[in-house]
Scaffold this motif. Structure first.
Motif, mmCIF file in Angstrom:
data_model
loop_
_atom_site.group_PDB
_atom_site.id
_atom_site.type_symbol
_atom_site.label_atom_id
_atom_site.label_comp_id
_atom_site.label_asym_id
_atom_site.label_seq_id
_atom_site.Cartn_x
_atom_site.Cartn_y
_atom_site.Cartn_z
ATOM 1 N N ASN A 53 0.854 -1.195 0.000
ATOM 2 C CA ASN A 53 0.000 0.000 0.000
ATOM 3 C C ASN A 53 0.889 1.245 0.000
ATOM 4 N N GLU A 65 -8.986 5.898 3.490
ATOM 5 C CA GLU A 65 -8.932 4.448 3.316
ATOM 6 C C GLU A 65 -8.403 3.739 4.565
ATOM 7 N N THR A 126 -2.643 0.621 -4.281
ATOM 8 C CA THR A 126 -2.494 -0.657 -3.590
ATOM 9 C C THR A 126 -2.218 -1.761 -4.600
ATOM 10 N N LEU A 139 -4.748 -1.156 -7.460
ATOM 11 C CA LEU A 139 -5.885 -0.277 -7.220
ATOM 12 C C LEU A 139 -5.356 1.142 -7.084
ATOM 13 N N VAL A 143 -8.829 2.458 -0.745
ATOM 14 C CA VAL A 143 -9.421 1.138 -0.549
ATOM 15 C C VAL A 143 -10.622 1.312 0.382
ATOM 16 N N THR A 144 -11.732 0.677 0.044
ATOM 17 C CA THR A 144 -12.903 0.751 0.920
ATOM 18 C C THR A 144 -13.156 -0.631 1.529
ATOM 19 N N ILE A 147 -14.187 -2.944 -1.187
ATOM 20 C CA ILE A 147 -13.077 -3.438 -2.015
ATOM 21 C C ILE A 147 -12.330 -4.540 -1.281
ATOM 22 N N VAL A 148 -12.129 -4.364 0.030
ATOM 23 C CA VAL A 148 -11.454 -5.405 0.816
ATOM 24 C C VAL A 148 -12.242 -6.703 0.713
ATOM 25 N N LYS A 151 -12.903 -7.677 -3.442
ATOM 26 C CA LYS A 151 -11.777 -7.832 -4.375
ATOM 27 C C LYS A 151 -10.546 -8.422 -3.708
ATOM 28 N N LEU A 152 -10.093 -7.770 -2.621
ATOM 29 C CA LEU A 152 -8.807 -8.161 -2.045
ATOM 30 C C LEU A 152 -8.858 -9.546 -1.413
#
Lengths: 162, 132
Positions: A53, A65, A126, A139, A143-144, A147-148, A151-152
């Motif tokens: 990050n 974020e 990220t 990204l 990061v929201t 998204i965590v 996606k992550l």
């Protein structure tokens, strides 16, 4: 014409596709933000799926974020490495004390040279890097929690098994 | 003795002048590269025109690499490898940018064909009206 305009308005010109996806992550060796902790070497991460990050104490969206990063770090699914970009050590340390430290390691890139290697053009950014050291996701922007979750986490799990 | 001093002084100035010339030439090459690179945070400026931190950093990187003997093209390739084609102020002519380069001509051709077609039709209609 109207269709083109509609598509055009929906695009985000700030999001520039990274040519680094699927490529080997640049090797970086940097001091840590905290003094006396030795060097961070990206080569030491080989064999692990990890998250890089890119952040800075002067970066407003990084603050936005931060809760999502703390959450990601709490879940401990992968090491989260901070790349402290174009910053002053004192400011960085104060920032980490103030909002909490989500990073397993914070690498200090005071002059932004490592940032250039990663094609960083705006913070926060990220990256997810796989066991072989290949960049699998980039990204741009904060990061929201979504998204965590969406996606992550799925990507990290998938790469962990692969 | 005095003559020798003059000679030394002359050599000193010659060296200083040549160093200044080298520096000026390097700066020209840095600018030439910078003009071809897009500032990614300000997008509609080249990094030569921008004072954003990233633009300054990229210019510094270009200066460093040029002074180490890399060619201008090598520096530009270095940037493209990291930032993608988008970093080029003038997009390259590739399959993916074809629409960008040829699109306007396609639109122009389609527009003029439609215009000619309509004009011709109107002419025919007017001819038909005259006959009545």
């Amino acid at each position: 014409m109207l269709v083109l305009l509609g598509v055009g308005l929906r695009l985000k010109p700030q999001e520039i596709p990274s040519p680094l996806i699927g490529k080997r992550a640049p090797e970086i060796t940097l001091p840590q933000v905290e003094d006396g902790r030795g060097l961070f070497r990206s080569s030491d991460m080989r064999g692990k799926v990890w998250v890089l990050n890119v952040w800075a104490s002067w970066c407003g969206p990084c603050r936005a974020e931060h809760p999502a990063l703390l959450e990601l770090s709490r879940l401990a699914v992968a090491p989260v490495v901070g790349l402290n970009y174009n910053d002053q050590r004192g400011d960085s340390l104060q920032w980490l004390r103030e909002v909490g430290n989500p990073y397993n390691v914070s690498a200090f890139d005071g002059d932004g040279k490592a940032g250039i290697e990663f094609g960083v053009y705006g913070v926060p950014e990220t990256f997810v890097i796989d066991k072989q050291g290949l960049i699998r996701l980039k990204l741009t922007g904060p990061v929201t929690q979504e998204i965590v979750k969406d996606k992550l986490l799925p990507l990290i799990r998938e790469l962990d098994h692969g | 003795m005095v003559k020798r001093w003059w000679l030394l002084l002359l050599l000193f100035f010659a060296a200083a002048a040549s160093a200044a010339q080298d520096a000026a030439q390097l700066e020209r090459r840095v600018n030439h590269v910078a003009e071809q690179l897009r500032c990614l945070v300000c997008q509609n400026q080249s990094i030569a025109d921008s004072h954003a931190q990233l633009a300054l950093d990229l210019k510094r990187e270009a200066r460093l690499q040029l002074s180490q003997g890399r060619s201008e093209q090598e520096v530009i390739d270095f940037m493209v490898q990291r930032y993608g084609d988008f970093v080029l102020y003038r997009p390259p002519f590739k399959a993916i940018t074809m629409v960008l380069w040829l699109g306007p001509f396609v639109v122009l051709a389609a527009g003029s064909t439609a215009l000619l077609y309509n004009l011709r039709r109107r002419e025919l209609r007017e001819d038909a009206l005259e006959e009545v």
